[in-house]
Design a protein around this motif. Structure first.
Motif, PDB file in Angstrom:
ATOM      1  N   HIS A 176     -55.733 -21.344  33.070  1.00 41.54           N
ATOM      2  CA  HIS A 176     -55.341 -20.160  32.302  1.00 41.54           C
ATOM      3  C   HIS A 176     -54.522 -19.211  33.156  1.00 41.54           C
ATOM      4  CE1 HIS A 176     -55.546 -16.898  29.409  1.00 41.54           C
ATOM      5  NE2 HIS A 176     -56.002 -16.102  30.367  1.00 41.54           N
ATOM      6  N   ALA A 177     -54.930 -19.001  34.411  1.00 46.42           N
ATOM      7  CA  ALA A 177     -54.192 -18.109  35.302  1.00 46.42           C
ATOM      8  C   ALA A 177     -52.783 -18.632  35.544  1.00 46.42           C
ATOM      9  CB  ALA A 177     -54.934 -17.961  36.630  1.00 46.42           C
ATOM     10  N   ARG A 179     -61.921 -20.638  41.407  1.00 40.54           N
ATOM     11  CA  ARG A 179     -62.529 -20.510  40.087  1.00 40.54           C
ATOM     12  C   ARG A 179     -62.637 -21.862  39.389  1.00 40.54           C
ATOM     13  NH1 ARG A 179     -58.530 -15.911  37.909  1.00 40.54           N
ATOM     14  NH2 ARG A 179     -57.096 -17.203  39.135  1.00 40.54           N
ATOM     15  N   ALA A 180     -63.295 -21.875  38.246  1.00 43.10           N
ATOM     16  CA  ALA A 180     -63.434 -23.105  37.473  1.00 43.10           C
ATOM     17  C   ALA A 180     -62.057 -23.599  37.043  1.00 43.10           C
ATOM     18  CB  ALA A 180     -64.300 -22.856  36.242  1.00 43.10           C
ATOM     19  N   GLY A 209     -60.730 -24.559  34.281  1.00 46.22           N
ATOM     20  CA  GLY A 209     -60.175 -23.933  33.092  1.00 46.22           C
ATOM     21  C   GLY A 209     -59.623 -22.545  33.377  1.00 46.22           C
ATOM     22  N   GLU A 210     -60.307 -21.794  34.232  1.00 45.21           N
ATOM     23  CA  GLU A 210     -59.840 -20.458  34.582  1.00 45.21           C
ATOM     24  C   GLU A 210     -58.569 -20.527  35.409  1.00 45.21           C
ATOM     25  OE1 GLU A 210     -62.857 -17.963  36.309  1.00 45.21           O
ATOM     26  OE2 GLU A 210     -64.421 -18.870  35.102  1.00 45.21           O
ATOM     27  N   VAL A 211     -58.507 -21.500  36.311  1.00 49.45           N
ATOM     28  CA  VAL A 211     -57.302 -21.669  37.113  1.00 49.45           C
ATOM     29  C   VAL A 211     -56.125 -22.051  36.212  1.00 49.45           C
ATOM     30  CG1 VAL A 211     -56.203 -23.034  38.929  1.00 49.45           C
ATOM     31  CG2 VAL A 211     -58.573 -22.285  39.196  1.00 49.45           C
TER      32      VAL A 211
END
Length: 224
Positions: free
Chosen positions: A210-211, A203-204, A206-208
């Motif tokens: 956040h995860a 994923r992008a 930022g998504e990583v």
């Protein structure tokens, strides 16, 4: 405790193959811990101390430092590579990690012993029992939480293409080596679900990030 190796709840490691985006994930992890008022020590492997960084440079150098006086190449053996990694790790644990944990800080390490099992064990084909013995005798410490950033090898290689003018010894390996490394990481995660959290790194960034922050928050709640 597992085979003389202590798991510490304030010790967190990030693992993954090339191009998995550990730098972004580490920043997100640091911020998540700082927001909760914790002291955070960021470090990396191989490295983390002046001596360990010198060992890292020797181990990863892909240019002239491993040539003899006559200019002949002297390849670094898999066994020597493993021992160099553990020499750096032993110094790292004694000088940085244990003191930080003892004063109550969280330690976040970019790689730790799981990388030895994956890279030198699965990648190089060395006996995992030997790695386990070195872990017990020279390190004696394991992260309480390990975040594995999992990414397809070809995608990871594409992300790192052209990033470094001089790829190091590990980065210069072929795809089949990294496929073995990825499989090794995934097997370790499956074998220790209580310690590992697997994050989809395709994923992008930022998504990583956040995860990773969510995974750490949930893990901290479990420890409370």
């Amino acid at each position: 405790m597992s085979g003389g190796v202590l798991s510490h709840p304030r010790f967190i490691s990030l693992e993954g193959g090339e191009g998995a985006g550990k730098s972004t994930a580490i920043a997100a992890l640091r911020d998540a811990l700082l927001q909760r008022g914790h002291e955070v020590v960021l470090t990396r492997e191989p490295g983390g101390t002046p001596l360990a960084e010198r060992i890292r440079a020797l181990m990863l150098d892909n240019r002239d430092s491993l040539r003899g006086d006559g200019g002949e190449d002297e390849p670094l053996s898999a066994e020597a590579e493993l021992l160099l990694v553990f020499a750096a790790r032993a110094q790292h644990v004694r000088q940085v990690i244990r003191p930080a944990l003892q004063r109550g800080a969280f330690v976040v390490s970019d790689r730790f012993t799981d990388s030895s099992y994956a890279y030198q064990g699965d990648g190089r084909g060395l006996d995992p029992a030997w790695i386990a013995d070195l872990e017990r005798r020279a390190v004696g410490l394991r992260p309480g939480l390990t975040l594995l950033l999992d990414l397809d090898v070809r995608e990871g290689r594409a992300r790192t293409a052209g990033r470094d003018l001089w790829p190091d010894r590990i980065e210069s390996e072929q795809d089949d080596f990294f496929e073995r490394v990825r499989a090794g990481f995934r097997r370790r995660a499956a074998a220790e679900p209580g310690r590992f959290r697997v994050v989809d790194a395709s994923r992008a960034p930022g998504e990583v990030g956040h995860a990773v922050a969510v995974a750490v928050a949930r893990w901290l709640e479990e420890q409370a």
